[in-house]
Scaffold this active site. Structure first.
Site, mmCIF file in Angstrom:
data_model
loop_
_atom_site.group_PDB
_atom_site.id
_atom_site.type_symbol
_atom_site.label_atom_id
_atom_site.label_comp_id
_atom_site.label_asym_id
_atom_site.label_seq_id
_atom_site.Cartn_x
_atom_site.Cartn_y
_atom_site.Cartn_z
ATOM 1 N N THR A 69 -1.024 0.955 11.205
ATOM 2 C CA THR A 69 -2.464 0.898 10.945
ATOM 3 C C THR A 69 -3.017 -0.398 11.503
ATOM 4 O O THR A 69 -3.831 -0.404 12.426
ATOM 5 C CB THR A 69 -2.766 0.985 9.429
ATOM 6 N N THR A 71 -1.577 -3.010 13.210
ATOM 7 C CA THR A 71 -1.238 -3.418 14.578
ATOM 8 C C THR A 71 -2.043 -2.614 15.593
ATOM 9 O O THR A 71 -2.591 -3.155 16.555
ATOM 10 C CB THR A 71 0.269 -3.257 14.850
ATOM 11 N N ARG A 72 -2.144 -1.310 15.374
ATOM 12 C CA ARG A 72 -2.908 -0.483 16.315
ATOM 13 C C ARG A 72 -4.390 -0.816 16.276
ATOM 14 O O ARG A 72 -5.013 -1.057 17.312
ATOM 15 C CB ARG A 72 -2.692 1.000 16.027
ATOM 16 N N ARG A 119 5.501 -1.883 20.149
ATOM 17 C CA ARG A 119 5.996 -1.837 18.767
ATOM 18 C C ARG A 119 7.211 -0.921 18.788
ATOM 19 O O ARG A 119 7.086 0.309 18.906
ATOM 20 C CB ARG A 119 4.901 -1.297 17.837
ATOM 21 N N HIS A 146 8.517 -10.104 14.011
ATOM 22 C CA HIS A 146 7.133 -9.620 13.960
ATOM 23 C C HIS A 146 6.198 -10.822 14.166
ATOM 24 O O HIS A 146 5.464 -11.216 13.263
ATOM 25 C CB HIS A 146 6.863 -8.947 12.616
ATOM 26 N N GLN A 149 2.289 -10.764 13.357
ATOM 27 C CA GLN A 149 1.960 -10.782 11.928
ATOM 28 C C GLN A 149 1.947 -12.207 11.396
ATOM 29 O O GLN A 149 1.051 -12.594 10.635
ATOM 30 C CB GLN A 149 2.968 -9.947 11.135
ATOM 31 N N ASP A 241 7.061 -8.207 1.134
ATOM 32 C CA ASP A 241 6.842 -7.150 2.113
ATOM 33 C C ASP A 241 7.477 -5.891 1.547
ATOM 34 O O ASP A 241 8.071 -5.905 0.462
ATOM 35 C CB ASP A 241 7.475 -7.566 3.455
ATOM 36 N N THR A 242 7.398 -4.812 2.297
ATOM 37 C CA THR A 242 7.993 -3.567 1.844
ATOM 38 C C THR A 242 9.499 -3.732 1.637
ATOM 39 O O THR A 242 10.156 -4.478 2.357
ATOM 40 C CB THR A 242 7.727 -2.435 2.854
ATOM 41 N N TRP A 243 10.013 -3.033 0.650
ATOM 42 C CA TRP A 243 11.451 -3.041 0.413
ATOM 43 C C TRP A 243 12.144 -1.936 1.204
ATOM 44 O O TRP A 243 13.360 -1.963 1.387
ATOM 45 C CB TRP A 243 11.755 -2.840 -1.069
ATOM 46 N N VAL A 244 11.356 -0.955 1.646
ATOM 47 C CA VAL A 244 11.916 0.179 2.389
ATOM 48 C C VAL A 244 11.122 0.310 3.685
ATOM 49 O O VAL A 244 10.037 0.881 3.714
ATOM 50 C CB VAL A 244 11.837 1.489 1.581
ATOM 51 N N CYS A 281 1.943 -8.253 4.195
ATOM 52 C CA CYS A 281 1.466 -7.753 5.488
ATOM 53 C C CYS A 281 0.975 -6.311 5.425
ATOM 54 O O CYS A 281 0.376 -5.831 6.387
ATOM 55 C CB CYS A 281 2.540 -7.929 6.561
ATOM 56 N N LEU A 282 1.238 -5.613 4.321
ATOM 57 C CA LEU A 282 0.767 -4.247 4.090
ATOM 58 C C LEU A 282 1.497 -3.251 5.013
ATOM 59 O O LEU A 282 1.953 -3.640 6.075
ATOM 60 C CB LEU A 282 -0.746 -4.155 4.272
ATOM 61 N N PRO A 283 1.620 -1.989 4.605
ATOM 62 C CA PRO A 283 1.141 -1.399 3.364
ATOM 63 C C PRO A 283 1.989 -1.842 2.176
ATOM 64 O O PRO A 283 3.186 -2.072 2.310
ATOM 65 C CB PRO A 283 1.279 0.097 3.599
ATOM 66 N N ARG A 308 -5.245 -10.231 11.552
ATOM 67 C CA ARG A 308 -4.413 -9.600 12.569
ATOM 68 C C ARG A 308 -5.240 -9.366 13.836
ATOM 69 O O ARG A 308 -4.737 -9.485 14.960
ATOM 70 C CB ARG A 308 -3.864 -8.262 12.059
#
Length: 332
Positions: A69, A71-72, A119, A146, A149, A241-244, A281-283, A308
């Protein structure tokens, strides 16, 4: 690797024509210059309402092996706002190294566009593109790093605190690509880094060795622990940040179990410095940080997301033009 060229003008540094694959090989002044250009563009375009078609007539190939989302959108809207033409390419349009070799892809894109933002899954793909291309290659995310970011994160922190030097960043989460980029750059600004990861999720050992060397050279502190509360103690900036990550969906159940106790909450923040802030940094998923922190006045996540755009604009302008910022150099 391109050599640093000093300019006689006040901008001091020459970025034009270079690649941005990782921040590891760039010194503090080089990174600060990108942040300065980014802040200048944000001030002139957003605050002063100026129209700056600095990239008019230029085109950008955007290769995305992974969905995105921020980055684009940041790259497409930012490049277009500067008068350029971004071309979005998915794996259905360009399958790196499958339908056409990376070597051939790099040479074709070099003849049709002015730069490439990719990416990808593998950092090695970026390195091969950079080796074969005659135009700048920018890392929009890889499994290892990254950098775009982290530039947004640093701009956000600088805007909030008025400086970077002397601050402490506390990373609580997975030892991933975002953390790697922090580890390879924060010490160059004089920032301390506290890292808490579960056992088995530590950052890459090569990155850790480089970060320790940077920390030693700059006289900053690098703390690595498996205790989230220890990492949070005295921190100015709490980050997770995301764990997965994408590609790790099959590990989700195990990862959620292994990361128990790593959610950032107000209890975590009680150990941080009184002026603490929060970045992501989301999501974002609620298990990573609760709503009380995420939506609090201490959270800078949406300012971070907007930045960003300004930082990728700063990168593209620096790589493709001879632009010099007009605003006074920020304090770092």
């Amino acid at each position: 690797m391109f050599f640093l060229i000093y300019r006689t003008s006040h901008s001091n540094l020459q970025w034009k024509g270079r690649h941005l694959l990782t921040l590891k090989n760039y010194n503090a002044e080089e990174i600060k210059y990108l942040l300065w250009v980014s802040a200048d563009l944000k001030h002139r375009i957003k605050q002063k309402g100026e129209y700056l078609p600095l990239l008019q007539g230029k085109s950008l190939a955007m290769i995305f092996e992974k969905r995105s989302t921020r980055t684009r959108l940041s790259t497409e809207t930012g490049f277009a706002l500067l008068g350029g033409h971004p071309c979005f390419l998915t794996t259905q349009d360009i399958h790196l190294g499958v339908n056409e070799s990376l070597k051939d892809t790099a040479r074709v894109l070099s003849g049709m566009t002015d730069a490439v933002l990719a990416r990808v899954y593998h950092q090695s793909d970026l390195e091969l593109l950079a080796k074969e291309a005659s135009i700048p290659i920018v890392n929009g995310l890889s499994d290892d790093y990254h950098p775009v970011q982290i530039l947004a994160d640093y701009l956000t922190i600088q805007e909030h605190y008025g400086h970077l030097k002397g601050l402490t960043i506390s990373w609580i989460g997975d030892g991933n690509n975002v953390l790697h980029s922090i580890m390879l750059s924060a010490a160059k600004f004089g920032m301390n880094v506290h890292i808490a990861t579960p056992k088995g999720y530590e950052p890459n050992s090569t990155v850790t060795a480089a970060a320790k060397q940077f920390s030693k050279e700059s006289g900053t502190k690098l703390l690595m622990t498996n205790d989230p509360l220890e990492a949070a103690r005295g921190a100015n900036v709490l980050v997770t940040d995301t764990w997965v990550s994408m590609g790790q969906e099959e590990e989700k159940k195990k990862r959620l179990q292994d990361f128990k106790g790593y959610q950032i909450t107000m209890q975590t923040a009680k150990l941080a410095a009184p002026n603490w802030t929060f970045l992501h940094c989301l999501p974002r998923k609620p298990e990573e940080v609760d709503d009380e922190v995420f939506y609090s006045p201490k959270s800078l996540v949406f300012q971070e997301a907007e930045n960003r755009k300004w930082t990728i604009m700063g990168v593209m302008v620096s790589l493709l033009t001879d632009y010099s910022p007009q605003m006074p150099r920020p304090t770092f």
